[in-house]
Enzyme design. Structure first.
Site, PDB file in Angstrom:
ATOM      1  N   GLY A  13     -20.833  -6.581  44.412  1.00  0.00           N
ATOM      2  CA  GLY A  13     -19.784  -6.542  45.437  1.00  0.00           C
ATOM      3  C   GLY A  13     -18.385  -6.286  44.903  1.00  0.00           C
ATOM      4  CG  HIS A 105     -24.766   8.644  45.291  1.00  0.00           C
ATOM      5  ND1 HIS A 105     -25.886   7.869  45.405  1.00  0.00           N
ATOM      6  CD2 HIS A 105     -25.010   9.514  44.287  1.00  0.00           C
ATOM      7  CE1 HIS A 105     -26.786   8.261  44.508  1.00  0.00           C
ATOM      8  NE2 HIS A 105     -26.274   9.263  43.810  1.00  0.00           N
TER       9      HIS A 105
HETATM   10  C1  GRF Z   1     -21.505   1.166  42.580  1.00  0.00           C
HETATM   11  O1  GRF Z   1     -21.512   1.966  41.441  1.00  0.00           O
HETATM   12  C2  GRF Z   1     -21.905   1.960  43.793  1.00  0.00           C
HETATM   13  O2  GRF Z   1     -21.465   3.263  43.784  1.00  0.00           O
HETATM   14  C3  GRF Z   1     -23.381   1.927  43.633  1.00  0.00           C
HETATM   15  O3  GRF Z   1     -23.683   0.610  43.234  1.00  0.00           O
HETATM   16  C4  GRF Z   1     -22.578   0.104  42.501  1.00  0.00           C
HETATM   17  C5  GRF Z   1     -22.178  -1.169  43.181  1.00  0.00           C
HETATM   18  O4  GRF Z   1     -21.294  -1.932  42.440  1.00  0.00           O
HETATM   19  N1  GRF Z   1     -24.087   2.448  44.737  1.00  0.00           N
HETATM   20  P1  GRF Z   1     -20.610  -3.191  43.134  1.00  0.00           P
HETATM   21  O5  GRF Z   1     -21.688  -4.021  43.791  1.00  0.00           O
HETATM   22  O6  GRF Z   1     -19.594  -2.689  44.101  1.00  0.00           O
HETATM   23  O7  GRF Z   1     -19.978  -3.950  41.997  1.00  0.00           O
END
Ligand code: GRF
Length: 188
Positions: A13, A105
């Protein structure tokens, strides 16, 4: 009237927190709740620290959509932002928020997208393919994984010596810089 955004996250998150902090001194927008498909996800801890309610839903609730849609309705949600959310959005939720759900993404779509392409797998695939660049794609969500219209992309270099972890770090930096600003530009 403030616009209300629900954040969906399956994991740490950090993007959700970064978005909330970015908008914390701005007017016109609120983040009334965070939703997750994982009760143990660290995003719940972040939500607690931020003073925002967070909820976990089951796979069944997600697929049929009814409870989630009524929760989003209770909180008068206008838009949904997927920030590190790993499930494919179910049709009832999509139909309730047409063109109002966006996702980030961690690669340059249409490359390295689709089922199974998330987190570490994406960066590993980028390194294995000897790509010289990677980056982020912010896009609308439709019924297929990673195929909705692209709203914004940003690029970072990938060096031959980069590990997947190093690529992930560069990509995260792009996410933190551009995701909140893209939301702001798109809806406010
Ligand atoms: C990010 O790199 C997002 O693009 C991907 O998962 C990761 C999530 O990181 N789909 P976080 O949970 O926001 O720290």
């Amino acid at each position: 009237m403030n616009k209300k955004i629900a954040l969906f996250s399956s994991g740490s998150g950090s993007n959700a927190e970064n978005i909330i902090r970015y908008f914390s001194n701005k007017t016109g927008v609120e983040f009334p709740l965070i939703l997750s498909n994982k009760s143990e996800a660290y995003v719940h801890e972040r939500a607690r620290n931020l003073g925002i309610p967070s909820f976990t839903f089951t796979r069944e609730e997600f697929n049929n959509g009814t409870n989630i849609i009524s929760l989003l309705d209770d909180y008068k949600i206008d838009y949904v932002v997927l920030a590190g959310f790993l499930l494919k959005i179910s049709t009832p939720i999509l139909q309730t928020f047409p063109n109002k759900i966006i996702n980030i993404h961690p690669a340059l779509l249409p490359k390295f997208g689709g089922k199974g392409m998330y987190g570490h797998h994406v960066h590993q695939a980028v390194v294995d393919a000897k790509e010289t660049t990677s980056g982020i794609t912010i896009h609308y969500v439709n019924e297929n994984y990673d195929e909705g219209n692209v709203i914004f992309q940003a690029v970072c270099p990938v060096l031959p010596s980069d590990s997947p972890e190093m690529v992930a770090e560069k990509v995260h930096a792009l996410e933190y810089e551009h995701f909140p600003k893209t939301i702001e530009k798109l809806w406010f």
